[in-house]
Scaffold this motif. Structure first.
Motif, short mmCIF file in Angstrom:
data_model
loop_
_atom_site.label_atom_id
_atom_site.label_comp_id
_atom_site.label_asym_id
_atom_site.label_seq_id
_atom_site.Cartn_x
_atom_site.Cartn_y
_atom_site.Cartn_z
N ASN A 198 -75.18 -10.89 135.46
CA ASN A 198 -75.33 -11.95 134.46
C ASN A 198 -76.81 -12.26 134.32
OD1 ASN A 198 -72.61 -13.24 133.55
ND2 ASN A 198 -72.37 -12.72 135.72
N PHE A 224 -80.00 -14.18 131.86
CA PHE A 224 -80.31 -15.25 130.89
C PHE A 224 -81.72 -15.12 130.37
CE2 PHE A 224 -76.78 -18.22 131.74
CZ PHE A 224 -76.26 -17.63 132.88
N GLY A 272 -84.09 -17.99 129.36
CA GLY A 272 -84.04 -19.45 129.37
C GLY A 272 -82.62 -19.88 129.65
N ARG A 273 -82.00 -20.56 128.71
CA ARG A 273 -80.62 -20.98 128.92
C ARG A 273 -79.63 -20.12 128.16
NH1 ARG A 273 -80.44 -27.39 129.37
NH2 ARG A 273 -79.08 -26.77 131.07
N HIS A 330 -77.34 -17.17 127.60
CA HIS A 330 -76.64 -16.24 128.47
C HIS A 330 -76.52 -14.90 127.73
CE1 HIS A 330 -73.03 -15.79 131.46
NE2 HIS A 330 -73.88 -14.79 131.53
N MET A 359 -85.14 -3.51 136.06
CA MET A 359 -86.53 -3.56 136.57
C MET A 359 -86.89 -4.93 137.14
SD MET A 359 -87.85 -0.70 136.48
CE MET A 359 -89.56 -0.92 136.99
N LEU A 415 -87.58 -7.43 135.37
CA LEU A 415 -88.50 -8.15 134.49
C LEU A 415 -87.77 -9.38 133.97
CD1 LEU A 415 -90.10 -5.17 132.57
CD2 LEU A 415 -91.00 -6.44 134.51
N LYS A 435 -79.07 -13.50 137.31
CA LYS A 435 -78.70 -14.72 138.03
C LYS A 435 -77.56 -14.45 139.02
CE LYS A 435 -81.37 -18.01 136.67
NZ LYS A 435 -81.64 -18.28 135.26
N SER A 436 -76.73 -13.48 138.69
CA SER A 436 -75.69 -13.11 139.65
C SER A 436 -75.35 -11.65 139.45
CB SER A 436 -74.45 -13.99 139.46
OG SER A 436 -73.82 -13.67 138.24
N PRO A 486 -90.57 -6.14 140.56
CA PRO A 486 -90.67 -4.94 139.73
C PRO A 486 -91.49 -3.81 140.38
CG PRO A 486 -91.03 -6.87 138.38
CD PRO A 486 -90.88 -7.36 139.80
N HIS A 487 -92.62 -4.16 141.01
CA HIS A 487 -93.47 -3.08 141.50
C HIS A 487 -92.80 -2.33 142.64
CE1 HIS A 487 -95.04 -5.08 145.18
NE2 HIS A 487 -94.80 -6.17 144.50
N ALA A 512 -90.34 0.08 141.05
CA ALA A 512 -91.07 1.24 140.54
C ALA A 512 -91.47 2.17 141.70
CB ALA A 512 -92.31 0.78 139.77
#
Lengths: 625, 233
Positions: free
Chosen positions: B8, B10, B12-13, B15, B48, B50, B54-55, B70-71, B74
């Motif tokens: 899941n 998001f 911001g808010r 979904h 990645m 980025l 959230k779950s 992320p790094h 990679a």
């Protein structure tokens, strides 16, 4: 002819320290997007540390070893600041980082005072370069040539670093898109720490290298800050050649300005900056900040809740409570509360452009001090009665904001912030240098209220009425069509333009209105104190307002009120201690790290935590349902 | 090799991804199909990290990578080619490649600028030009080359054919098949079934942030009902 050559060389030598400090600031900003206000403090520390090292390490080798070691030492201090203060808050809005670095300034100021004492230190002359060089019939200190050589050496070294080494290439890439650099397998933490070390080391070396010329004193940190910002803005944020060229322009201008118009040196550099920005808003070598290219920090701002009747009641209750204070409170309490109300009005006016308009001004003191000086000058030279002065001062401050705003609203983000700061420094330097009119450093004295308002209680009621009136107007404006347009412009300038809002005009008007209210608070201040000094126009004053707004919470209308009360009382209490800056600085840093949503945010957090389920997943689902 | 288990995510808010699950086996080329806004890019970014899921759980080569920065992802050999390309426009082509460079990895082909110039001949003659001075097609080649400099075993290609001229699209398809031959595993997102058919073994269709269909490319081609429901414009 010889005279000009020597003048040019002197300018070049003066540019050295400026370039070193400015390039460090630029590098740090480029990668981390942190405008490091404490950069001037690193410069100051450089001078002090070099002073101590040079007393231990004598001779020619000792001198240069001291400068090099100073660079390493200040670089490490910068690293400590990065790891201890900034690392925990990289995810917070950029403004928090600014406030945190301001906390660092205060801490370093007091620590320097603690270690090296209050006296100015005179640097030893550089062994081997004590003498002067004769150019025709003109004399030039030999050390000036050393400084010129040093600045070219650093420029060449930085060029090599950024173009020929992997680390430098990564830094340049990260300046453009640090998230992508991370996705390609580069640990950003190392990059951030690396540039902080390098940038701070450059500032330290700058401070150390100018020691034989300028010595070390406790005002160096703020004094270098304005020219450095000017240099960075003229040159373009993140550009090293830009910093070099701009440092040269400013320094040469200063050298020749002293010869031609000695009274104008401080103003001159800001005039140059204004001219450059009209033609090249992003500086000589800079490029426009692409909106959102670095990813907006944090989730989008939640809309303000409707201004319910209950909130008006709370406000009215507060006003009523303040109104009955003189019945039982003494003079001291009334004076203190008047200070609180003035601070709240000042901060609310900043919040109006910052919180609602998204315009982060670093120079809000310009209109505060502007209003105060306008009132004081009217009383001093035109024997204006207090009532009229209180009416005209906000208009004068509004006029000032009209001029400043015309330049500033063309820019956004960091450039806006830097430009407002620079204009505030212009106003400050006028007040400071034009002593025939403003009294210069001695200020203007004897500005007292009219007879009817001269008692503490009467003036308290006057402040209460005008202060609450001003604050209420500012709060009310948030819910007018103009307030909606302003908030819309903050959230998306592009979409606001598309629905017919003239974003610049809206922002300019807001800037002027906020300036008027800030001018009103300044005028109330001057009659409360009976005097005005250039200190009311200083960077520190602008920061008081910023800290109050952040302390209270940017995203809340009542933030500046909560912040104003806490900050003024805290400052009043802390200023009784000798090292109050240290305490205040540490407190600011702690607040920024621990309370990222300000005091008002704590209330929201408590409600969110215990009122209902705070899990974002179920939160979003509830909303969808 | 890569497994997403009920992710899941998001913005911001908002979904975006709802309990999205998918898996890619070693050596496969898998296409993630769906319309604009279906959640394809968000899936890539969630892998990645980025965008932080959230779950749910993301594992790569048997390792839980859900919470890795992320790094580090990679560094495990996952290469990411973003939809927006995100070329470093102030850097030359060679410098762009240098940013992507990682140390050689066991079990993955090892790339140098020289080898990449054989795969993308257009880039060689412009090696000292600034990234910002290139055409869209060249930029797409450069982003892929830059990611390959990290010697990945697994490549995420976000909409590689988007906005490119037909000739260039062919070239991208050729490149992907070459990479498959070298043993790389690839997850690519696409709006265009035709392009996916050229390169992919298997496809997922996502719509409104969750998987609606999965099967081989042949199965999908024969299933007109699904194609009409999710892919027709």
């Amino acid at each position: 002819m010889d005279f000009f050559v020597v003048q040019i060389l002197t300018g070049l030598a003066n540019a050295a320290a400026l370039f070193l400090v400015a390039s460090g600031l630029s590098i740090i900003f480029g990668v981390t997007r942190v405008v490091n206000f404490s950069h001037g403090s690193f410069y100051m520390l450089g001078a002090y540390i070099a002073y101590s090292l040079m007393t231990v390490l004598p001779g020619f080798i000792g001198f240069w070893a001291s400068i090099l070691l100073t660079g390493v030492a200040v670089g490490l201090i910068g690293l400590i600041v990065e790891l201890g203060v900034l690392r925990p808050i990289y995810k917070s809005p950029e403004l928090f980082q600014l406030v945190a670095t301001f906390g660092v300034i205060l801490v370093i100021q007091d620590l320097t005072l603690l270690i090296w004492g209050p006296d100015d230190l005179i640097g030893k002359r550089s062994p081997g370069f004590e003498g002067v060089v004769k150019i025709g019939d003109q004399l030039l200190p030999a050390y000036d040539l050393v400084l010129i050589f040093l600045s070219f050496l650093v420029l060449g070294g930085l060029w090599y670093l950024f173009n020929k080494t992997r680390a430098g290439i990564l830094v340049r890439a990260a300046t453009q898109d640090r998230e992508m650099v991370g996705a390609l397998g580069v640990n950003q933490s190392w990059l951030f720490s690396g540039v902080f070390f390098l940038g701070s080391a450059l500032a330290g070396i700058g401070g150390a290298a100018q020691l034989p010329k300028g010595g070390a004193d406790l005002l160096m940190d703020f004094n270098i800050l304005a020219p450095v910002f000017v240099v960075v803005v003229i040159g373009g944020m993140g550009s090293i050649p830009g910093a070099f060229v701009a440092a040269l322009i400013i320094s040469e201008l200063n050298v020749f300005g002293v010869q031609l118009l000695p009274q104008s040196t401080l103003v001159l550099m800001f005039v140059v900056m204004a001219v450059v920005l009209i033609f090249r808003p992003w500086g000589l070598f800079g490029r426009p900040e692409i909106v959102g290219s670095h990813g907006s920090q944090g989730p989008p701002e939640a809309p303000l809740r409707a201004f319910s009747g209950r909130l008006w009641l709370v406000l009215a209750a507060c006003a009523l409570a303040l109104a009955v204070v003189p019945l039982f409170g003494g003079n001291f309490l009334q004076v203190l509360l008047a200070d609180v109300i003035i601070a709240c009005l000042f901060a609310t006016s900043l919040h109006f452009i910052l919180g609602l308009g998204g315009l982060v001004s670093f120079g809000h003191a310009a209109t505060f001090g502007g209003g105060a000086y306008a009132a004081a000058l009217m009383v001093q030279y035109a024997e204006t009665p207090m009532e009229l002065a209180l009416l005209l001062a906000p208009l004068a401050a509004g006029l000032l904001a009209l001029v400043i705003g015309w330049f500033c609203v063309r820019l956004s983000g960091v450039y806006f912030a830097m430009l407002t700061l620079a204009f505030a420094q212009v106003v400050w330097s006028i007040a400071f240098q034009w002593s025939e009119v403003t009294g210069g450093d001695d200020g203007i004295l004897g500005i007292w209220p009219s007879a009817w308002a001269s008692s503490t209680t009467a003036y308290y009621y006057l402040v209460l009425a005008l202060g609450i009136g001003g604050i209420t107007t500012l709060l009310f404006m948030a819910y007018t069509p103009f307030g909606y347009a302003l908030r819309g412009s903050r959230d998306s300038a592009l979409r606001s333009e598309a629905i017919g809002i003239n974003v610049r005009l809206v922002q300019w008007s807001a800037f002027i209105f906020a300036g008027m209210m800030s001018g009103l608070s300044g005028a109330l201040f001057v009659f409360a104190k009976g005097s005005i000094f250039p200190t009311e126009l200083e960077i520190a004053r602008s920061f008081d307002a910023l800290i109050i707004v952040f302390l209270g919470g940017v995203q809340s209308l009542f933030g500046p009120l909560a912040g104003g009360v806490v900050f003024t009382l805290l400052q009043d209490w802390l200023s009784r201690f000798e090292y109050w800056r240290l305490c205040l600085g540490l407190m600011i840093i702690a607040i920024v790290i621990l309370l990222p949503n300000g005091l008002v945010g704590v209330g929201h957090w408590v409600r969110g935590r215990f009122g209902r389920n705070a899990d974002p997943l179920s939160d979003a689902e509830e909303e969808a349902a | 090799m890569l497994e997403l288990d009920r992710i899941n995510s998001f913005y911001g808010r908002a979904h975006i991804l709802h309990d999205l699950s998918l898996s890619v086996a070693e050596g496969e080329v898998v296409a993630l199909l769906g319309r604009n806004g279906a959640g394809k890019s968000t899936t890539m970014k969630s892998i990645m990290r980025l965008v932080a899921a959230k779950s749910g759980k993301i594992s790569y080569a048997g390792r839980d990578i859900t919470a890795l920065p992320p790094h580090n992802i990679a560094k495990l050999g996952v290469g990411y080619v973003p939809e927006e390309r995100r070329i470093f426009t102030d850097l030359t082509i060679l410098e762009n490649l240098e940013v992507g460079r990682q140390t050689p990895r066991a079990g993955a082909p090892e790339w140098t600028p020289g080898k990449l110039f054989k795969l993308f001949p257009n880039l060689e003659e412009r090696r000292n030009n600034l990234g910002g001075a290139m055409s869209g097609g060249e930029q797409q080649m450069l982003t892929i080359a830059r990611t390959l400099m990290g010697n990945p075993k697994f490549v995420l290609l976000d909409e590689p054919s988007e906005g490119l001229a037909p000739v260039i699209v062919e070239q991208v398809a050729f490149t992907i098949r070459e990479l498959k031959k070298l043993g790389l595993t690839i997850l690519l997102s696409e709006q265009n079934l035709h392009f996916a058919k050229l390169v992919a073994d298997r496809a997922y269709i996502i719509e409104r942030g969750s998987v609606q269909y999965d099967g081989t490319i042949e199965e999908l081609e024969n299933n007109e009902e699904v194609r009409n429901a999710y892919l027709s414009v």
